[in-house]
Design a protein around this motif. Sequence first.
Motif, PDB file in Angstrom:
ATOM      1  N   MET A 161      48.296  22.390  45.097  1.00 52.97           N
ATOM      2  CA  MET A 161      48.935  23.688  44.838  1.00 52.97           C
ATOM      3  C   MET A 161      49.334  23.805  43.367  1.00 52.97           C
ATOM      4  SD  MET A 161      48.859  25.345  47.686  1.00 52.97           S
ATOM      5  CE  MET A 161      50.062  26.652  47.430  1.00 52.97           C
ATOM      6  N   LEU A 162      49.861  22.724  42.810  1.00 52.26           N
ATOM      7  CA  LEU A 162      50.273  22.738  41.403  1.00 52.26           C
ATOM      8  C   LEU A 162      49.078  22.924  40.465  1.00 52.26           C
ATOM      9  CD1 LEU A 162      52.919  19.862  41.386  1.00 52.26           C
ATOM     10  CD2 LEU A 162      53.356  22.313  41.077  1.00 52.26           C
ATOM     11  N   LEU A 163      47.899  22.491  40.928  1.00 49.01           N
ATOM     12  CA  LEU A 163      46.697  22.597  40.103  1.00 49.01           C
ATOM     13  C   LEU A 163      46.000  23.951  40.235  1.00 49.01           C
ATOM     14  CD1 LEU A 163      45.098  19.041  40.540  1.00 49.01           C
ATOM     15  CD2 LEU A 163      46.207  19.978  38.498  1.00 49.01           C
ATOM     16  N   ASN A 164      46.568  24.855  41.012  1.00 42.99           N
ATOM     17  CA  ASN A 164      45.940  26.174  41.186  1.00 42.99           C
ATOM     18  C   ASN A 164      45.601  26.868  39.865  1.00 42.99           C
ATOM     19  OD1 ASN A 164      45.426  26.496  43.892  1.00 42.99           O
ATOM     20  ND2 ASN A 164      47.405  27.410  44.364  1.00 42.99           N
ATOM     21  N   PRO A 165      46.494  26.828  38.858  1.00 45.55           N
ATOM     22  CA  PRO A 165      46.151  27.470  37.581  1.00 45.55           C
ATOM     23  C   PRO A 165      44.911  26.869  36.916  1.00 45.55           C
ATOM     24  CG  PRO A 165      48.510  27.078  37.714  1.00 45.55           C
ATOM     25  CD  PRO A 165      47.902  26.344  38.862  1.00 45.55           C
ATOM     26  N   LYS A 166      44.565  25.646  37.299  1.00 45.21           N
ATOM     27  CA  LYS A 166      43.392  24.976  36.726  1.00 45.21           C
ATOM     28  C   LYS A 166      42.103  25.320  37.470  1.00 45.21           C
ATOM     29  CE  LYS A 166      45.953  22.740  33.776  1.00 45.21           C
ATOM     30  NZ  LYS A 166      45.904  23.086  32.324  1.00 45.21           N
ATOM     31  N   ARG A 167      42.218  26.101  38.533  1.00 41.27           N
ATOM     32  CA  ARG A 167      41.014  26.506  39.279  1.00 41.27           C
ATOM     33  C   ARG A 167      40.392  27.717  38.575  1.00 41.27           C
ATOM     34  NH1 ARG A 167      41.506  23.619  44.113  1.00 41.27           N
ATOM     35  NH2 ARG A 167      43.659  23.028  44.566  1.00 41.27           N
ATOM     36  N   THR A 168      39.433  27.420  37.734  1.00 45.45           N
ATOM     37  CA  THR A 168      38.821  28.472  36.910  1.00 45.45           C
ATOM     38  C   THR A 168      37.291  28.452  36.952  1.00 45.45           C
ATOM     39  OG1 THR A 168      38.879  27.031  34.960  1.00 45.45           O
ATOM     40  CG2 THR A 168      40.777  28.489  35.298  1.00 45.45           C
ATOM     41  N   VAL A 169      36.721  27.561  37.757  1.00 46.82           N
ATOM     42  CA  VAL A 169      35.267  27.410  37.791  1.00 46.82           C
ATOM     43  C   VAL A 169      34.676  28.205  38.954  1.00 46.82           C
ATOM     44  CG1 VAL A 169      33.350  25.785  38.087  1.00 46.82           C
ATOM     45  CG2 VAL A 169      35.345  25.150  36.705  1.00 46.82           C
ATOM     46  N   ILE A 170      33.607  28.943  38.674  1.00 46.65           N
ATOM     47  CA  ILE A 170      32.901  29.682  39.719  1.00 46.65           C
ATOM     48  C   ILE A 170      31.805  28.772  40.264  1.00 46.65           C
ATOM     49  CG2 ILE A 170      31.547  31.755  40.238  1.00 46.65           C
ATOM     50  CD1 ILE A 170      32.933  33.065  37.816  1.00 46.65           C
ATOM     51  N   GLU A 171      31.908  28.428  41.524  1.00 43.42           N
ATOM     52  CA  GLU A 171      31.020  27.425  42.116  1.00 43.42           C
ATOM     53  C   GLU A 171      29.589  27.931  42.294  1.00 43.42           C
ATOM     54  OE1 GLU A 171      31.765  23.941  45.396  1.00 43.42           O
ATOM     55  OE2 GLU A 171      32.543  25.953  45.806  1.00 43.42           O
ATOM     56  N   GLU A 172      29.430  29.225  42.548  1.00 42.14           N
ATOM     57  CA  GLU A 172      28.101  29.786  42.777  1.00 42.14           C
ATOM     58  C   GLU A 172      27.303  29.784  41.482  1.00 42.14           C
ATOM     59  OE1 GLU A 172      30.701  30.585  45.913  1.00 42.14           O
ATOM     60  OE2 GLU A 172      30.919  31.098  43.819  1.00 42.14           O
ATOM     61  N   ALA A 173      26.081  29.255  41.535  1.00 41.50           N
ATOM     62  CA  ALA A 173      25.292  29.068  40.314  1.00 41.50           C
ATOM     63  C   ALA A 173      24.667  30.364  39.814  1.00 41.50           C
ATOM     64  CB  ALA A 173      24.196  28.025  40.549  1.00 41.50           C
ATOM     65  N   THR A 174      24.385  31.290  40.706  1.00 38.85           N
ATOM     66  CA  THR A 174      23.724  32.542  40.321  1.00 38.85           C
ATOM     67  C   THR A 174      24.426  33.736  40.950  1.00 38.85           C
ATOM     68  OG1 THR A 174      22.217  32.546  42.229  1.00 38.85           O
ATOM     69  CG2 THR A 174      21.493  31.345  40.244  1.00 38.85           C
ATOM     70  N   ILE A 175      24.130  34.914  40.431  1.00 37.22           N
ATOM     71  CA  ILE A 175      24.668  36.145  41.008  1.00 37.22           C
ATOM     72  C   ILE A 175      24.136  36.346  42.421  1.00 37.22           C
ATOM     73  CG2 ILE A 175      24.525  38.675  40.845  1.00 37.22           C
ATOM     74  CD1 ILE A 175      26.689  37.494  39.127  1.00 37.22           C
ATOM     75  N   ARG A 176      22.931  35.860  42.697  1.00 37.17           N
ATOM     76  CA  ARG A 176      22.395  35.941  44.060  1.00 37.17           C
ATOM     77  C   ARG A 176      23.327  35.231  45.040  1.00 37.17           C
ATOM     78  NH1 ARG A 176      17.129  36.496  45.696  1.00 37.17           N
ATOM     79  NH2 ARG A 176      16.391  35.992  43.577  1.00 37.17           N
ATOM     80  N   GLU A 177      23.719  33.986  44.704  1.00 35.91           N
ATOM     81  CA  GLU A 177      24.615  33.224  45.560  1.00 35.91           C
ATOM     82  C   GLU A 177      26.001  33.855  45.595  1.00 35.91           C
ATOM     83  OE1 GLU A 177      24.663  29.187  44.259  1.00 35.91           O
ATOM     84  OE2 GLU A 177      22.491  28.964  44.343  1.00 35.91           O
ATOM     85  N   PHE A 178      26.468  34.337  44.444  1.00 38.38           N
ATOM     86  CA  PHE A 178      27.781  34.970  44.354  1.00 38.38           C
ATOM     87  C   PHE A 178      27.822  36.211  45.236  1.00 38.38           C
ATOM     88  CE2 PHE A 178      30.996  37.694  42.382  1.00 38.38           C
ATOM     89  CZ  PHE A 178      32.039  36.814  42.176  1.00 38.38           C
TER      90      PHE A 178
END
Length: 233
Positions: A161-178
């Motif tokens: 929970m404390l690391l929530n501000p560090k969650r900044t990466v989008i896991e989906e590699a492409t817009i298709r997956e997103f």
Amino acid sequence: MGLDSVEILMKVEDTFGIKIPDQVAEQIYTVGDFHNVVWRHLSGRHSEKCKSQHLFYTLRKSFANVFNFSPKRVTLDTSPEDIFPKTNRRELYLSFSKKTDLKLPDLVLAKPWAGVLTTFGFLTIIGGLAASLTLIYMFNFSNWTLLAPVAGIILTFLLSMLLNPKRTVIEEATIREFTQHTLALNYSSLVADEGANRREMESVINYIISDMAGVDLEEITSEKKIAYDLGID
């Protein structure tokens, strides 16, 4: 059906706004069975409209309006990481979700922080369990010592929970997956408004299975048995 399968079933029911009777659910053995059962329960709510295509164009237009990102640069193979600004990404990502009225895939931790969380969890939970068992069986400590790994679980959750501000990466590699993931997250409201498309229905079910069971999406095909081939209890 095992507990994991029941959780997946409940998520599918919520997503499509249906209720599958227990006696019918018990006859679901393969991914294809799942597809067929859901499709039958969507009778009268069918649609030939391609919601994924519509969602892609909606996202592309929103990217242009919010981030001034040229629509011509947004293709199915474009990386979302190239669209969402890296500065203040988390705040901008959440703001974009509100502006578009869409649930978006969760942001994840960058590798260094993900490693920290994994290592901390391993040391506190597995290490705590090993230490507890050692103290109990070798030094006759009380069974209350087994609370150590429980404390490790709680501490790992708090750190996460404390690391929530560090969650900044989008896991989906492409817009298709997103787009496919975003479609799955918002499908219940789209089905209620416009009806369901068979191909997209299958895609959403597959994505739910993949997301909740941790199975690679490419492994999920119609003929696969949910328990024996995919290992889902």
